[in-house]
Design a protein around this motif. Structure first.
Motif, short mmCIF file in Angstrom:
data_model
loop_
_atom_site.label_atom_id
_atom_site.label_comp_id
_atom_site.label_asym_id
_atom_site.label_seq_id
_atom_site.Cartn_x
_atom_site.Cartn_y
_atom_site.Cartn_z
N ALA A 393 -49.90 27.21 -19.32
CA ALA A 393 -48.68 27.42 -20.09
C ALA A 393 -48.06 28.75 -19.65
N PRO A 394 -46.78 28.99 -19.98
CA PRO A 394 -46.16 30.27 -19.62
C PRO A 394 -47.00 31.44 -20.09
N GLY A 395 -47.27 32.37 -19.20
CA GLY A 395 -48.06 33.54 -19.55
C GLY A 395 -49.56 33.35 -19.37
N GLU A 396 -49.99 32.13 -19.06
CA GLU A 396 -51.41 31.87 -18.87
C GLU A 396 -51.79 31.90 -17.39
N THR A 397 -53.08 32.01 -17.14
CA THR A 397 -53.61 31.94 -15.78
C THR A 397 -54.63 30.81 -15.71
N MET A 398 -55.16 30.57 -14.51
CA MET A 398 -56.15 29.52 -14.34
C MET A 398 -57.44 29.83 -15.09
N ARG A 399 -57.71 31.10 -15.33
CA ARG A 399 -58.89 31.47 -16.12
C ARG A 399 -58.77 30.94 -17.54
N ASP A 400 -57.55 30.93 -18.06
CA ASP A 400 -57.33 30.41 -19.40
C ASP A 400 -57.56 28.90 -19.45
N VAL A 401 -57.10 28.20 -18.42
CA VAL A 401 -57.34 26.76 -18.33
C VAL A 401 -58.85 26.50 -18.25
N THR A 402 -59.55 27.32 -17.47
CA THR A 402 -61.00 27.17 -17.33
C THR A 402 -61.70 27.35 -18.67
N MET A 403 -61.25 28.32 -19.47
CA MET A 403 -61.84 28.54 -20.79
C MET A 403 -61.71 27.28 -21.65
N ARG A 404 -60.57 26.61 -21.60
CA ARG A 404 -60.40 25.39 -22.39
C ARG A 404 -61.27 24.26 -21.86
N VAL A 405 -61.23 24.06 -20.54
CA VAL A 405 -61.96 22.94 -19.95
C VAL A 405 -63.46 23.05 -20.22
#
Length: 653
Positions: A393-405
């Protein structure tokens, strides 16, 4: 199994009821009278051995009769008993309570079951059995039965090759199974299952021109599917690989993108990446990033990228890539069909049998590690239900996606999620998967790290039972220290309850609040500090003005450690347009990779080979069985990806 083998409650064992008959039955199936169990003080022992003496020698011949033909076996026993003299007359006359012929089958079956039960009980108390795990224990118990019932094959490479119709990998896998070493017998049922599965896999028709086709044939085949299947003219980089003494050439140089054949050409003419200057290697990685970029990715692309990581546990890189290729999806219909199988009982085992990725001893390709294939259905469902959870999402990085996954998808934990999410956008992949390569090359530095060194030494010393000093730890055998480091760095994660006892969010980061997730987890996982520190080391290696994000930099370092280029051709976007490889084509390609050295953990791949062999093997399509076109895709699409096929008699049992 054992419940079926036990005598009925209150029923005395055959050895006590009919000792001479028991011995005669034992002799009939080839048991030496001198090896009959029992104490010399047991009054039944002498009678048992005497009964065995009547039938042992003739029984060596009779034992060739399958135990299923129990009537013929008992009839032969009775005939031999009648000609065995006075003691034999006593046996035949019934003075040892010989059962009537009407119950001869149940008598023999009961005898066999008692022997099997006793032998299995003895095995389960042994050190050999204690060293087995999982399905190996079941196999060991099956082998005991096969040895007694004479329904097995003597364990030797020659015997097994003959039994499996020359499929060498099946024979080799069966030979390596420790369960069959104990008794020296491989159950015929195990062999038959493997051969049947292999025959079904072999029936898939070839889908490509094959390694014998000309470059023009491949070009035309690619055009038919809208894919460039030609090799871009290789260009010299003006560098000599000091390991191979070969000129370093790259298809198309460092500009543009690679075709699928370009990638296999590089693998077939591999180089040691350490010969490349950092700037040149960075430019090569940038070309790979451009190549793997998916224009307008959809949910199928998301699945295929993450599925590679989902299938990675205990699967070395090359087998993992073949596994991902075998299990890839092509369209939304397949994704929806797979999602519809969430909760299906035994889906992992079913998927193995239908795709042929399991161990060679079960007729498969032998590329599956320890991944639960049933988790693929949940991954498909989550991607369909909450696709934005897998996007930045705007302002997020791939690390944030990894945290969710890592907190939503079963099978994608901290390490595997960090391997999968970067493939969603390699250019912005600011996360990194810490694997064995990274740990082995980082733990010594971490012992004296100013940030986590004290805590790391304490954890290592506790595991190794030494003083918490660098000298004491490194003074131990390297393998032992490495194993401890792997356990400390990669074997655990931090976690906390998602909600407090009062129902409030427990300081959950904004990227993992309920509206960002498909469901609320009970626990929220995070990376442990040692894992994060290794990621810092990789980040640091990018230099002051990095041109690569964190994951591509790790990929570059991996290649240097392995001393070979790994283009990860399985992820090329053009594969969505090409038909699935047949099982045989993939198996032959895997063999070609093994012969080139790609499955060797420590040796660099330096031999040259034909790129087409690495792609689809060396199969001539004309010699494959005449199966209707599309059968392979139908198997994957209807049987595995869709609902179970009830009328397919080839489905695994």
């Amino acid at each position: 199994m054992q419940t079926q083998m036990m005598a009925r409650p209150g029923q005395a064992p055959l050895r006590q009821q009919y000792p001479t008959t028991y011995g005669a039955l034992a002799g009939l199936v080839g048991m030496d009278p001198n090896e009959m169990d029992g104490s010399v003080f047991d009054p039944n022992t002498a009678a048992v051995r005497k009964g065995a003496e009547y039938t042992y020698l003739p029984g060596l011949v009779a034992s060739a009769i399958p135990l299923g033909k129990v009537g013929a076996g008992i009839g032969m026993l009775a005939g031999m008993a009648k000609s065995a003299g006075r003691a034999g007359d006593a046996l035949a006359a019934g003075r040892t309570a010989m059962p009537s012929m009407s119950s001869e089958a149940s008598m023999l079956q009961r005898f066999v079951e008692e022997k099997v039960t006793a032998a299995q009980t003895k095995l389960m108390k042994s050190k050999d059995f204690a060293g087995l795990k999982g399905q190996e224990r079941d196999h060991a118990l099956e082998a005991v039965r096969a040895k007694i019932e004479k329904t097995g094959v003597q364990r030797s490479m020659a015997n097994l090759l003959d039994a499996v119709n020359g499929e060498e990998d099946i024979a080799r896998s069966l030979m390596q199974n420790p369960a069959f070493k104990i008794n020296g017998v491989v159950p015929k049922s195990v062999i038959d299952d493997a051969v049947s599965t292999r025959a079904r896999m072999r029936s898939e028709p070839a889908s490509t021109p094959g390694a014998k086709a000309s470059e023009e044939d491949w070009k035309k085949w690619g055009e038919k599917h809208g894919v460039n299947m030609t090799i871009t003219k290789p260009q010299s980089l003006g560098i000599t690989d000091l390991t191979t003494k070969r000129e370093v050439q790259i298809p198309g140089g460092l500009e543009g993108t690679f075709t699928i054949p370009d990638m296999f050409w590089m693998k077939a003419r591999n180089i040691d990446p350490s010969s490349l200057p950092k700037k040149t290697h960075d430019e090569l990685m940038q070309k790979l990033i451009r190549t793997h970029e998916v224009q307008n990715p959809d949910q199928v692309d998301m699945f295929n990228r993450l599925n590679f990581a989902l299938l990675s546990p205990n699967a070395p890189l090359t087998p993992n890539e073949f596994l991902a290729q075998r299990m890839r999806l092509t369209d939304m219909d397949e994704l929806q069909a797979l999602a519809g199988r969430v909760g299906e009982t035994g889906l992992s085992r079913t998927a193995q049998g239908q795709t042929g990725v399991q161990a060679a001893s079960r007729g498969g390709m032998g590329v599956l590690g320890t991944a639960d294939l049933g988790n693929q259905a949940m991954l498909a469902k989550l991607i369909l239900d909450k696709p934005d959870m897998f996007q930045m999402a705007p302002g997020e990085t791939m690390r944030d996606v990894t945290m969710r996954v890592m907190n939503q998808v079963p099978g994608l934990g901290p390490k595997t999620a960090s391997l999968g999410t970067p493939w969603l956008n390699l250019e912005k992949a600011n996360t990194s998967a810490v694997d064995l390569h990274m740990i082995r090359n980082s733990y010594e530095r971490m012992l004296d790290d100013p940030v986590v060194g004290d805590a790391f030494r304490a954890r290592m010393a506790g595991k190794l039972k030494v003083e918490p000093t660098t000298e004491a730890i490194l003074g131990l055998p390297t393998k032992r220290v490495e194993d401890a480091a792997i356990d400390v760095i990669g074997g655990s994660s931090l976690s906390k309850t998602y909600r407090t006892k009062t129902g409030e969010l427990n300081a959950i980061p904004s990227v993992a609040t309920p509206e960002k997730l498909a469901y609320e987890p009970k626990q929220l996982q995070d990376f442990n500090p040692f894992y994060k520190r290794v990621v810092d080391y990789v980040d640091e290696s990018r230099g002051q003005d990095p041109v690569l994000e964190l994951f591509p930099e790790q990929w570059r370092k991996w290649d240097v450690y392995r001393q070979r280029l790994e283009p990860h051709e399985f992820a090329h976007p053009d594969y969505r347009l090409l038909p699935r490889q047949s099982w045989t084509e993939m198996q032959d390609a895997l063999t070609a990779h093994k012969e080139a050295g790609y499955t060797q953990a420590k040796n660099p791949v330096m031999g040259e080979t034909d790129w087409r062999k690495l792609y689809y093997g060396k199969v001539d399509p004309m010699v494959l069985p005449g199966v209707a076109a599309g059968a392979g895709a139908a198997m994957l699409g209807a049987d595995y990806l869709g609902q179970p096929t009830r009328t397919n008699n080839l489905a695994p049992q």
